[in-house]
Design a protein around this motif. Structure first.
Motif, PDB file in Angstrom:
ATOM      1  N   THR A   1      37.262  29.820  67.950  1.00  0.00           N
ATOM      2  CA  THR A   1      38.637  30.047  67.487  1.00  0.00           C
ATOM      3  C   THR A   1      38.737  31.357  66.724  1.00  0.00           C
ATOM      4  O   THR A   1      39.657  32.154  66.949  1.00  0.00           O
ATOM      5  N   GLY A   2      37.799  31.600  65.820  1.00  0.00           N
ATOM      6  CA  GLY A   2      37.797  32.852  65.070  1.00  0.00           C
ATOM      7  C   GLY A   2      37.653  34.071  65.971  1.00  0.00           C
ATOM      8  O   GLY A   2      38.360  35.073  65.802  1.00  0.00           O
ATOM      9  N   CYS A   3      36.762  33.992  66.951  1.00  0.00           N
ATOM     10  CA  CYS A   3      36.577  35.102  67.896  1.00  0.00           C
ATOM     11  C   CYS A   3      37.833  35.344  68.724  1.00  0.00           C
ATOM     12  O   CYS A   3      38.198  36.490  69.005  1.00  0.00           O
ATOM     13  N   THR A   4      38.512  34.267  69.093  1.00  0.00           N
ATOM     14  CA  THR A   4      39.745  34.394  69.865  1.00  0.00           C
ATOM     15  C   THR A   4      40.836  35.063  69.027  1.00  0.00           C
ATOM     16  O   THR A   4      41.579  35.916  69.523  1.00  0.00           O
ATOM     17  N   ILE A   5      40.922  34.701  67.764  1.00  0.00           N
ATOM     18  CA  ILE A   5      41.891  35.348  66.863  1.00  0.00           C
ATOM     19  C   ILE A   5      41.569  36.836  66.749  1.00  0.00           C
ATOM     20  O   ILE A   5      42.468  37.692  66.826  1.00  0.00           O
ATOM     21  N   TYR A   6      40.296  37.163  66.556  1.00  0.00           N
ATOM     22  CA  TYR A   6      39.898  38.572  66.471  1.00  0.00           C
ATOM     23  C   TYR A   6      40.218  39.317  67.769  1.00  0.00           C
ATOM     24  O   TYR A   6      40.641  40.480  67.736  1.00  0.00           O
ATOM     25  N   ALA A   7      40.013  38.679  68.925  1.00  0.00           N
ATOM     26  CA  ALA A   7      40.325  39.317  70.206  1.00  0.00           C
ATOM     27  C   ALA A   7      41.822  39.612  70.300  1.00  0.00           C
ATOM     28  O   ALA A   7      42.224  40.702  70.717  1.00  0.00           O
ATOM     29  N   TRP A   8      42.641  38.644  69.892  1.00  0.00           N
ATOM     30  CA  TRP A   8      44.090  38.861  69.898  1.00  0.00           C
ATOM     31  C   TRP A   8      44.466  40.014  68.972  1.00  0.00           C
ATOM     32  O   TRP A   8      45.276  40.881  69.339  1.00  0.00           O
ATOM     33  N   ALA A   9      43.868  40.043  67.787  1.00  0.00           N
ATOM     34  CA  ALA A   9      44.167  41.122  66.837  1.00  0.00           C
ATOM     35  C   ALA A   9      43.741  42.472  67.406  1.00  0.00           C
ATOM     36  O   ALA A   9      44.453  43.474  67.255  1.00  0.00           O
ATOM     37  N   ALA A  10      42.591  42.513  68.066  1.00  0.00           N
ATOM     38  CA  ALA A  10      42.133  43.758  68.683  1.00  0.00           C
ATOM     39  C   ALA A  10      43.112  44.206  69.767  1.00  0.00           C
ATOM     40  O   ALA A  10      43.410  45.400  69.901  1.00  0.00           O
ATOM     41  N   TRP A  11      43.627  43.245  70.544  1.00  0.00           N
ATOM     42  CA  TRP A  11      44.605  43.567  71.577  1.00  0.00           C
ATOM     43  C   TRP A  11      45.852  44.186  70.950  1.00  0.00           C
ATOM     44  O   TRP A  11      46.371  45.188  71.446  1.00  0.00           O
ATOM     45  N   THR A  12      46.341  43.589  69.870  1.00  0.00           N
ATOM     46  CA  THR A  12      47.555  44.116  69.235  1.00  0.00           C
ATOM     47  C   THR A  12      47.310  45.467  68.581  1.00  0.00           C
ATOM     48  O   THR A  12      48.252  46.239  68.413  1.00  0.00           O
ATOM     49  N   ARG A  13      46.071  45.762  68.229  1.00  0.00           N
ATOM     50  CA  ARG A  13      45.723  47.072  67.654  1.00  0.00           C
ATOM     51  C   ARG A  13      45.394  48.094  68.733  1.00  0.00           C
ATOM     52  O   ARG A  13      45.130  49.244  68.440  1.00  0.00           O
ATOM     53  N   ARG A  14      45.329  47.642  69.973  1.00  0.00           N
ATOM     54  CA  ARG A  14      44.933  48.497  71.098  1.00  0.00           C
ATOM     55  C   ARG A  14      43.531  49.056  70.891  1.00  0.00           C
ATOM     56  O   ARG A  14      43.253  50.216  71.167  1.00  0.00           O
ATOM     57  N   SER A  15      42.628  48.187  70.439  1.00  0.00           N
ATOM     58  CA  SER A  15      41.234  48.563  70.202  1.00  0.00           C
ATOM     59  C   SER A  15      40.365  47.979  71.308  1.00  0.00           C
ATOM     60  O   SER A  15      39.992  46.803  71.260  1.00  0.00           O
ATOM     61  N   PHE A  16      40.023  48.802  72.302  1.00  0.00           N
ATOM     62  CA  PHE A  16      39.262  48.311  73.438  1.00  0.00           C
ATOM     63  C   PHE A  16      37.880  47.814  73.030  1.00  0.00           C
ATOM     64  O   PHE A  16      37.439  46.753  73.485  1.00  0.00           O
TER      65      PHE A  16
ATOM     66  N   ALA B   1      36.736  44.047  73.726  1.00  0.00           N
ATOM     67  CA  ALA B   1      35.609  43.747  74.613  1.00  0.00           C
ATOM     68  C   ALA B   1      34.553  42.927  73.881  1.00  0.00           C
ATOM     69  O   ALA B   1      34.013  41.960  74.428  1.00  0.00           O
ATOM     70  N   ASN B   2      34.259  43.289  72.637  1.00  0.00           N
ATOM     71  CA  ASN B   2      33.262  42.571  71.847  1.00  0.00           C
ATOM     72  C   ASN B   2      33.657  41.116  71.639  1.00  0.00           C
ATOM     73  O   ASN B   2      32.857  40.205  71.902  1.00  0.00           O
ATOM     74  N   TYR B   3      34.872  40.875  71.203  1.00  0.00           N
ATOM     75  CA  TYR B   3      35.274  39.504  70.892  1.00  0.00           C
ATOM     76  C   TYR B   3      35.544  38.666  72.145  1.00  0.00           C
ATOM     77  O   TYR B   3      35.341  37.455  72.122  1.00  0.00           O
ATOM     78  N   LEU B   4      35.966  39.288  73.239  1.00  0.00           N
ATOM     79  CA  LEU B   4      36.075  38.534  74.492  1.00  0.00           C
ATOM     80  C   LEU B   4      34.689  38.113  74.976  1.00  0.00           C
ATOM     81  O   LEU B   4      34.508  36.979  75.443  1.00  0.00           O
ATOM     82  N   LEU B   5      33.709  39.006  74.855  1.00  0.00           N
ATOM     83  CA  LEU B   5      32.352  38.661  75.262  1.00  0.00           C
ATOM     84  C   LEU B   5      31.775  37.570  74.364  1.00  0.00           C
ATOM     85  O   LEU B   5      31.167  36.610  74.861  1.00  0.00           O
TER      86      LEU B   5
END
Length: 96
Positions: free
Chosen positions: A58-73, A77-81
């Motif tokens: 859950t925490g990794c998924t939240i971080y992935a969403w936040a990275a998406w909204t920041r446009r941080s590839f 990529a790190n949090y999706l993996l």
């Protein structure tokens, strides 16, 4: 050194003002990460993986969403993996 700290705090305030929901979610994900790490450290050598993995994912998924909204590839990529790896581990754990 003082100017650096002032700059950091200004950046944090600006981030909160411009994206308060994302800011709160990132703090939540950070707390989840720290909580899981502390739990793992305290409960070694037999940590409760079955309880920790869903929380960690859950925490990794939240971080992935936040990275998406920041446009941080890189962060995305790190949090999706990490989410993928840990989801596979949870599935494997469930069928042991």
């Amino acid at each position: 050194m003082n100017n650096i700290l002032i700059g950091i705090f200004e950046w944090i305030k600006s981030d909160y003002k411009t994206h308060p929901f994302r800011f709160v979610m990132e703090v939540l994900a950070w707390a989840i990460s720290i909580g899981c790490s502390i739990t793992m450290a305290i409960t070694l050598p037999t940590p409760p993986f079955f309880a920790l993995y869903p929380v960690w994912i859950t925490g990794c998924t939240i971080y992935a969403w936040a990275a998406w909204t920041r446009r941080s590839f890189g962060m995305l990529a790190n949090y999706l993996l990490l989410t993928t790896i840990d989801t596979i581990a949870l599935i494997r754990l469930a069928f042991l």
